[in-house]
Design a protein around this motif. Structure first.
Motif, mmCIF file in Angstrom:
data_model
loop_
_atom_site.group_PDB
_atom_site.id
_atom_site.type_symbol
_atom_site.label_atom_id
_atom_site.label_comp_id
_atom_site.label_asym_id
_atom_site.label_seq_id
_atom_site.Cartn_x
_atom_site.Cartn_y
_atom_site.Cartn_z
ATOM 1 N N HIS A 9 0.930 -1.351 0.032
ATOM 2 C CA HIS A 9 0.081 -0.184 -0.024
ATOM 3 C C HIS A 9 0.946 1.243 -0.007
ATOM 4 O O HIS A 9 0.631 2.188 -0.582
ATOM 5 C CB HIS A 9 -0.790 -0.015 1.335
ATOM 6 N N LEU A 10 2.056 1.198 0.802
ATOM 7 C CA LEU A 10 2.868 2.448 0.826
ATOM 8 C C LEU A 10 3.590 2.592 -0.488
ATOM 9 O O LEU A 10 3.603 3.769 -0.956
ATOM 10 C CB LEU A 10 3.854 2.313 1.736
ATOM 11 N N MET A 11 3.795 1.221 -1.118
ATOM 12 C CA MET A 11 4.401 1.519 -2.484
ATOM 13 C C MET A 11 3.648 2.144 -3.709
ATOM 14 O O MET A 11 4.019 2.946 -4.385
ATOM 15 C CB MET A 11 5.010 0.156 -3.023
ATOM 16 N N ARG A 12 2.285 1.729 -3.477
ATOM 17 C CA ARG A 12 1.407 2.424 -4.518
ATOM 18 C C ARG A 12 1.067 3.915 -4.211
ATOM 19 O O ARG A 12 1.056 4.714 -5.084
ATOM 20 C CB ARG A 12 0.065 1.697 -4.344
ATOM 21 N N ARG A 13 1.070 4.270 -3.177
ATOM 22 C CA ARG A 13 1.088 5.652 -2.607
ATOM 23 C C ARG A 13 2.155 6.319 -3.285
ATOM 24 O O ARG A 13 2.055 7.515 -3.765
ATOM 25 C CB ARG A 13 0.704 5.936 -1.039
ATOM 26 N N ARG A 14 3.532 5.840 -2.901
ATOM 27 C CA ARG A 14 4.727 6.583 -3.420
ATOM 28 C C ARG A 14 4.407 6.601 -4.992
ATOM 29 O O ARG A 14 4.802 7.715 -5.611
ATOM 30 C CB ARG A 14 5.738 5.723 -3.261
ATOM 31 N N TYR A 22 10.023 5.721 -7.645
ATOM 32 C CA TYR A 22 9.998 4.567 -8.666
ATOM 33 C C TYR A 22 9.913 4.579 -9.867
ATOM 34 O O TYR A 22 8.829 4.971 -10.469
ATOM 35 C CB TYR A 22 8.909 3.465 -7.966
ATOM 36 N N PRO A 23 11.041 4.434 -10.567
ATOM 37 C CA PRO A 23 10.944 4.729 -11.951
ATOM 38 C C PRO A 23 10.123 3.755 -12.727
ATOM 39 O O PRO A 23 9.666 3.811 -14.330
ATOM 40 C CB PRO A 23 12.370 4.686 -12.653
ATOM 41 N N GLN A 24 9.971 2.634 -12.539
ATOM 42 C CA GLN A 24 9.004 1.385 -13.169
ATOM 43 C C GLN A 24 7.480 1.661 -13.366
ATOM 44 O O GLN A 24 7.179 2.441 -12.433
ATOM 45 C CB GLN A 24 9.073 0.197 -12.324
ATOM 46 N N LYS A 25 7.297 1.651 -14.523
ATOM 47 C CA LYS A 25 5.783 1.931 -14.965
ATOM 48 C C LYS A 25 4.779 0.446 -14.576
ATOM 49 O O LYS A 25 4.972 -0.440 -15.324
ATOM 50 C CB LYS A 25 5.576 2.110 -16.541
ATOM 51 N N CYS A 26 4.512 0.414 -13.414
ATOM 52 C CA CYS A 26 3.877 -0.721 -12.953
ATOM 53 C C CYS A 26 2.736 -0.263 -11.777
ATOM 54 O O CYS A 26 2.398 0.715 -11.737
ATOM 55 C CB CYS A 26 4.949 -1.638 -12.118
ATOM 56 N N CYS A 181 9.442 -10.809 3.758
ATOM 57 C CA CYS A 181 10.434 -9.661 3.929
ATOM 58 C C CYS A 181 11.149 -9.863 2.578
ATOM 59 O O CYS A 181 11.328 -8.631 1.730
ATOM 60 C CB CYS A 181 11.123 -9.363 5.049
ATOM 61 N N TYR A 182 11.648 -10.680 2.150
ATOM 62 C CA TYR A 182 12.241 -11.182 0.842
ATOM 63 C C TYR A 182 11.263 -10.712 -0.329
ATOM 64 O O TYR A 182 11.954 -10.052 -1.377
ATOM 65 C CB TYR A 182 12.641 -12.645 0.567
ATOM 66 N N VAL A 183 10.077 -11.102 -0.374
ATOM 67 C CA VAL A 183 9.081 -10.641 -1.195
ATOM 68 C C VAL A 183 9.104 -9.229 -1.621
ATOM 69 O O VAL A 183 8.928 -8.409 -2.491
ATOM 70 C CB VAL A 183 7.625 -11.393 -1.017
ATOM 71 N N ILE A 184 8.706 -8.461 -0.359
ATOM 72 C CA ILE A 184 8.689 -7.073 -0.343
ATOM 73 C C ILE A 184 9.931 -6.268 -0.904
ATOM 74 O O ILE A 184 9.805 -5.454 -1.584
ATOM 75 C CB ILE A 184 8.610 -6.576 1.267
ATOM 76 N N GLU A 185 10.975 -7.003 -0.559
ATOM 77 C CA GLU A 185 12.257 -6.329 -0.957
ATOM 78 C C GLU A 185 12.435 -6.626 -2.317
ATOM 79 O O GLU A 185 12.864 -6.022 -3.307
ATOM 80 C CB GLU A 185 13.473 -6.845 -0.456
ATOM 81 N N ILE A 187 10.364 -7.066 -4.736
ATOM 82 C CA ILE A 187 9.360 -6.181 -5.468
ATOM 83 C C ILE A 187 9.940 -4.723 -5.608
ATOM 84 O O ILE A 187 9.850 -4.032 -6.408
ATOM 85 C CB ILE A 187 7.884 -6.105 -4.979
ATOM 86 N N GLU A 188 10.110 -4.130 -4.287
ATOM 87 C CA GLU A 188 10.748 -2.736 -4.130
ATOM 88 C C GLU A 188 12.061 -2.715 -5.073
ATOM 89 O O GLU A 188 12.012 -1.568 -5.753
ATOM 90 C CB GLU A 188 11.009 -2.235 -2.828
ATOM 91 N N HIS A 189 12.808 -3.521 -5.013
ATOM 92 C CA HIS A 189 14.250 -3.533 -6.103
ATOM 93 C C HIS A 189 13.859 -3.447 -7.331
ATOM 94 O O HIS A 189 14.454 -2.669 -8.150
ATOM 95 C CB HIS A 189 14.928 -4.656 -5.535
ATOM 96 N N LYS A 190 12.824 -4.278 -7.790
ATOM 97 C CA LYS A 190 12.411 -4.252 -9.234
ATOM 98 C C LYS A 190 11.888 -2.750 -9.352
ATOM 99 O O LYS A 190 12.063 -2.237 -10.320
ATOM 100 C CB LYS A 190 11.290 -5.236 -9.421
ATOM 101 N N LEU A 191 10.791 -2.092 -8.526
ATOM 102 C CA LEU A 191 10.403 -0.925 -8.946
ATOM 103 C C LEU A 191 11.423 0.059 -9.045
ATOM 104 O O LEU A 191 11.519 1.200 -9.795
ATOM 105 C CB LEU A 191 9.370 -0.691 -7.619
ATOM 106 N N LEU A 192 12.607 -0.078 -8.304
ATOM 107 C CA LEU A 192 13.522 0.877 -8.181
ATOM 108 C C LEU A 192 14.686 0.522 -9.349
ATOM 109 O O LEU A 192 15.682 1.245 -9.458
ATOM 110 C CB LEU A 192 14.585 0.698 -6.860
ATOM 111 N N GLN A 193 14.475 -0.624 -9.960
ATOM 112 C CA GLN A 193 15.413 -1.171 -11.090
ATOM 113 C C GLN A 193 16.674 -1.250 -10.764
ATOM 114 O O GLN A 193 17.660 -1.118 -11.152
ATOM 115 C CB GLN A 193 15.370 -0.210 -12.320
#
Length: 221
Positions: A9-14, A22-26, A181-185, A187-193
Protein backbone atom coordinates in the motif's frame (compact mmCIF):
# COMPACT_ATOMS: atom_id res chain seq x y z
CA UNK A 1 0.02 -11.26 4.76
CA UNK A 2 -0.78 -8.01 6.59
CA UNK A 3 2.81 -6.78 6.64
CA UNK A 4 3.08 -7.42 2.91
CA UNK A 5 -0.10 -5.45 2.23
CA UNK A 6 1.03 -2.57 4.42
CA UNK A 7 4.28 -2.32 2.43
CA UNK A 8 2.51 -2.72 -0.92
CA UNK A 9 0.00 0.00 0.00
CA UNK A 10 2.85 2.39 0.81
CA UNK A 11 4.53 1.52 -2.48
CA UNK A 12 1.31 2.32 -4.36
CA UNK A 13 1.00 5.69 -2.61
CA UNK A 14 4.60 6.49 -3.49
CA UNK A 15 3.90 5.59 -7.11
CA UNK A 16 0.90 7.92 -7.15
CA UNK A 17 2.19 10.93 -5.24
CA UNK A 18 5.93 10.74 -5.91
CA UNK A 19 6.31 8.77 -9.14
CA UNK A 20 9.98 9.72 -9.48
CA UNK A 21 10.76 7.55 -6.44
CA UNK A 22 10.06 4.41 -8.46
CA UNK A 23 10.96 4.66 -12.17
CA UNK A 24 9.11 1.48 -13.13
CA UNK A 25 5.77 1.82 -14.97
CA UNK A 26 3.88 -0.70 -12.91
CA UNK A 27 1.14 -1.61 -10.44
CA UNK A 28 1.69 -3.43 -7.13
CA UNK A 29 -1.36 -5.53 -6.30
CA UNK A 30 -2.68 -6.41 -2.82
CA UNK A 31 -2.31 -10.01 -1.64
CA UNK A 32 -6.07 -10.60 -1.93
CA UNK A 33 -5.87 -10.13 -5.70
CA UNK A 34 -4.11 -13.39 -6.70
CA UNK A 35 -6.05 -15.26 -3.99
CA UNK A 36 -9.34 -14.01 -5.45
CA UNK A 37 -8.36 -14.88 -9.00
CA UNK A 38 -7.37 -18.43 -8.12
CA UNK A 39 -10.42 -19.04 -5.94
CA UNK A 40 -12.80 -18.01 -8.73
CA UNK A 41 -10.89 -20.04 -11.30
CA UNK A 42 -10.87 -23.17 -9.16
CA UNK A 43 -14.59 -22.83 -8.40
CA UNK A 44 -15.54 -22.87 -12.08
CA UNK A 45 -17.26 -26.15 -13.00
CA UNK A 46 -15.71 -28.27 -15.72
CA UNK A 47 -12.53 -27.75 -17.70
CA UNK A 48 -13.75 -25.62 -20.62
CA UNK A 49 -12.93 -22.06 -19.61
CA UNK A 50 -14.03 -20.51 -22.92
CA UNK A 51 -17.21 -19.29 -21.22
CA UNK A 52 -15.52 -18.16 -18.01
CA UNK A 53 -16.44 -14.61 -17.04
CA UNK A 54 -14.69 -12.44 -14.45
CA UNK A 55 -16.96 -10.40 -12.20
CA UNK A 56 -16.65 -6.64 -11.89
CA UNK A 57 -15.07 -6.83 -8.45
CA UNK A 58 -12.01 -8.35 -10.15
CA UNK A 59 -12.06 -6.33 -13.35
CA UNK A 60 -12.46 -3.06 -11.44
CA UNK A 61 -9.14 -3.76 -9.71
CA UNK A 62 -7.51 -4.08 -13.14
CA UNK A 63 -9.26 -0.98 -14.49
CA UNK A 64 -8.28 1.02 -11.41
CA UNK A 65 -9.49 1.58 -7.86
CA UNK A 66 -8.71 5.03 -6.44
CA UNK A 67 -9.63 4.00 -2.90
CA UNK A 68 -6.80 1.46 -2.85
CA UNK A 69 -4.43 3.69 -4.87
CA UNK A 70 -4.62 1.15 -7.68
CA UNK A 71 -4.14 2.76 -11.10
CA UNK A 72 -5.38 1.20 -14.30
CA UNK A 73 -3.14 -1.46 -15.80
CA UNK A 74 -3.40 0.29 -19.15
CA UNK A 75 -0.05 1.61 -20.41
CA UNK A 76 1.81 -0.19 -17.62
CA UNK A 77 4.78 -2.45 -18.29
CA UNK A 78 4.71 -4.67 -15.21
CA UNK A 79 2.28 -5.96 -12.59
CA UNK A 80 3.73 -7.17 -9.29
CA UNK A 81 2.10 -9.44 -6.74
CA UNK A 82 2.96 -11.90 -3.99
CA UNK A 83 1.99 -15.53 -4.43
CA UNK A 84 1.47 -17.68 -1.35
CA UNK A 85 2.34 -21.37 -1.70
CA UNK A 86 -0.06 -22.86 0.81
CA UNK A 87 1.40 -26.35 1.06
CA UNK A 88 4.88 -24.93 1.59
CA UNK A 89 3.78 -21.95 3.75
CA UNK A 90 6.03 -19.83 1.56
CA UNK A 91 5.76 -16.50 -0.29
CA UNK A 92 7.30 -15.72 -3.68
CA UNK A 93 7.30 -12.51 -5.70
CA UNK A 94 5.88 -12.50 -9.22
CA UNK A 95 6.50 -9.98 -11.98
CA UNK A 96 3.98 -10.05 -14.84
CA UNK A 97 5.70 -8.57 -17.90
CA UNK A 98 2.77 -7.30 -19.97
CA UNK A 99 4.89 -6.52 -23.02
CA UNK A 100 6.81 -9.78 -22.93
CA UNK A 101 3.64 -11.74 -22.04
CA UNK A 102 5.37 -13.70 -19.32
CA UNK A 103 5.86 -14.16 -15.58
CA UNK A 104 9.19 -13.81 -13.81
CA UNK A 105 9.25 -15.56 -10.44
CA UNK A 106 11.63 -14.45 -7.68
CA UNK A 107 12.00 -17.10 -4.98
CA UNK A 108 14.33 -16.69 -2.01
CA UNK A 109 14.21 -20.43 -1.33
CA UNK A 110 14.29 -22.31 -4.61
CA UNK A 111 13.36 -25.93 -3.99
CA UNK A 112 10.73 -25.20 -1.35
CA UNK A 113 8.23 -26.26 -4.01
CA UNK A 114 9.12 -29.15 -6.28
CA UNK A 115 9.67 -28.50 -9.98
CA UNK A 116 6.60 -30.56 -10.91
CA UNK A 117 4.37 -28.73 -8.41
CA UNK A 118 5.62 -25.36 -9.65
CA UNK A 119 4.90 -26.33 -13.26
CA UNK A 120 1.40 -27.46 -12.28
CA UNK A 121 0.77 -24.19 -10.44
CA UNK A 122 1.98 -22.02 -13.30
CA UNK A 123 -0.11 -23.85 -15.90
CA UNK A 124 -3.18 -22.31 -14.26
CA UNK A 125 -1.64 -18.87 -13.77
CA UNK A 126 -0.44 -18.67 -17.37
CA UNK A 127 -4.07 -19.08 -18.47
CA UNK A 128 -5.72 -17.01 -15.74
CA UNK A 129 -3.79 -13.83 -16.42
CA UNK A 130 -4.45 -13.54 -20.19
CA UNK A 131 -8.14 -14.16 -19.47
CA UNK A 132 -8.24 -11.23 -17.03
CA UNK A 133 -6.31 -8.97 -19.39
CA UNK A 134 -8.61 -9.74 -22.29
CA UNK A 135 -11.85 -9.28 -20.38
CA UNK A 136 -10.70 -6.02 -18.80
CA UNK A 137 -11.02 -4.34 -22.19
CA UNK A 138 -7.78 -2.41 -21.61
CA UNK A 139 -5.54 -4.43 -23.91
CA UNK A 140 -7.47 -4.60 -27.15
CA UNK A 141 -4.45 -3.23 -29.01
CA UNK A 142 -1.97 -5.70 -27.54
CA UNK A 143 -0.24 -7.74 -30.24
CA UNK A 144 -1.20 -11.08 -28.69
CA UNK A 145 -4.87 -10.20 -28.25
CA UNK A 146 -5.04 -8.68 -31.73
CA UNK A 147 -3.70 -11.82 -33.43
CA UNK A 148 -6.79 -13.11 -35.29
CA UNK A 149 -6.23 -16.84 -34.78
CA UNK A 150 -5.90 -16.33 -31.03
CA UNK A 151 -9.10 -14.38 -30.40
CA UNK A 152 -11.78 -16.79 -31.56
CA UNK A 153 -12.49 -17.71 -27.96
CA UNK A 154 -11.26 -16.97 -24.48
CA UNK A 155 -9.40 -20.27 -24.28
CA UNK A 156 -7.41 -19.48 -27.42
CA UNK A 157 -5.69 -16.36 -26.11
CA UNK A 158 -2.05 -17.41 -25.89
CA UNK A 159 -1.03 -18.34 -22.35
CA UNK A 160 1.71 -16.45 -20.57
CA UNK A 161 5.20 -17.89 -20.55
CA UNK A 162 7.01 -18.09 -17.21
CA UNK A 163 10.53 -18.28 -15.83
CA UNK A 164 11.96 -18.97 -12.39
CA UNK A 165 14.86 -16.57 -11.89
CA UNK A 166 17.98 -18.59 -11.06
CA UNK A 167 20.04 -18.45 -7.87
CA UNK A 168 22.68 -16.39 -9.65
CA UNK A 169 20.22 -13.47 -9.77
CA UNK A 170 18.17 -14.14 -6.62
CA UNK A 171 20.31 -14.73 -3.50
CA UNK A 172 19.00 -17.65 -1.47
CA UNK A 173 18.07 -17.63 2.20
CA UNK A 174 19.60 -20.06 4.66
CA UNK A 175 16.90 -19.53 7.28
CA UNK A 176 13.11 -19.66 7.44
CA UNK A 177 10.59 -17.01 8.34
CA UNK A 178 11.92 -14.19 6.16
CA UNK A 179 10.21 -15.06 2.87
CA UNK A 180 7.65 -12.25 3.26
CA UNK A 181 10.37 -9.66 3.77
CA UNK A 182 12.25 -11.09 0.80
CA UNK A 183 9.13 -10.65 -1.35
CA UNK A 184 8.73 -7.02 -0.26
CA UNK A 185 12.36 -6.30 -1.06
CA UNK A 186 12.30 -8.17 -4.37
CA UNK A 187 9.33 -6.11 -5.52
CA UNK A 188 10.71 -2.80 -4.29
CA UNK A 189 14.10 -3.52 -5.86
CA UNK A 190 12.32 -4.15 -9.17
CA UNK A 191 10.42 -0.86 -8.78
CA UNK A 192 13.78 0.85 -8.21
CA UNK A 193 15.32 -1.11 -11.10
CA UNK A 194 18.04 -2.44 -8.80
CA UNK A 195 19.65 -5.89 -8.70
CA UNK A 196 19.02 -8.20 -5.75
CA UNK A 197 22.65 -8.34 -4.64
CA UNK A 198 21.94 -6.90 -1.19
CA UNK A 199 18.68 -8.81 -0.59
CA UNK A 200 20.35 -11.38 1.64
CA UNK A 201 19.90 -12.88 5.09
CA UNK A 202 22.40 -10.53 6.72
CA UNK A 203 20.33 -7.51 5.66
CA UNK A 204 16.88 -8.76 6.65
CA UNK A 205 17.01 -7.16 10.10
CA UNK A 206 17.88 -3.81 8.51
CA UNK A 207 15.08 -4.12 5.95
CA UNK A 208 12.54 -4.97 8.67
CA UNK A 209 13.61 -1.97 10.76
CA UNK A 210 13.52 0.34 7.75
CA UNK A 211 10.00 -0.76 6.83
CA UNK A 212 8.84 -0.37 10.45
CA UNK A 213 10.01 3.26 10.40
CA UNK A 214 8.62 3.96 6.91
CA UNK A 215 5.24 2.47 7.76
CA UNK A 216 5.00 4.15 11.17
CA UNK A 217 5.76 7.60 9.73
CA UNK A 218 4.20 6.81 6.32
CA UNK A 219 7.32 8.00 4.52
CA UNK A 220 6.37 8.58 0.91
CA UNK A 221 9.73 9.73 -0.38
Amino acid sequence: MYHLDAAFHLMRRRLQFYPDVYPQKCVVMPTIFPESLKARWDAFPGSDYSSFSWDDSILDLVRGDAVQFLPSWQNKDFIYFALFLKDQLHWVAVEADLNGWMFNIFDSSIGSISENDLISLMVDWCTIFPSVLRQSGLFENHDVILTPQLTASESQVRPFDWKLSPREFVPQTKSSGDCGCYVIEHIEHKLLQLPFDNVIDNNMKFFRQRWCVDLFYQNLC
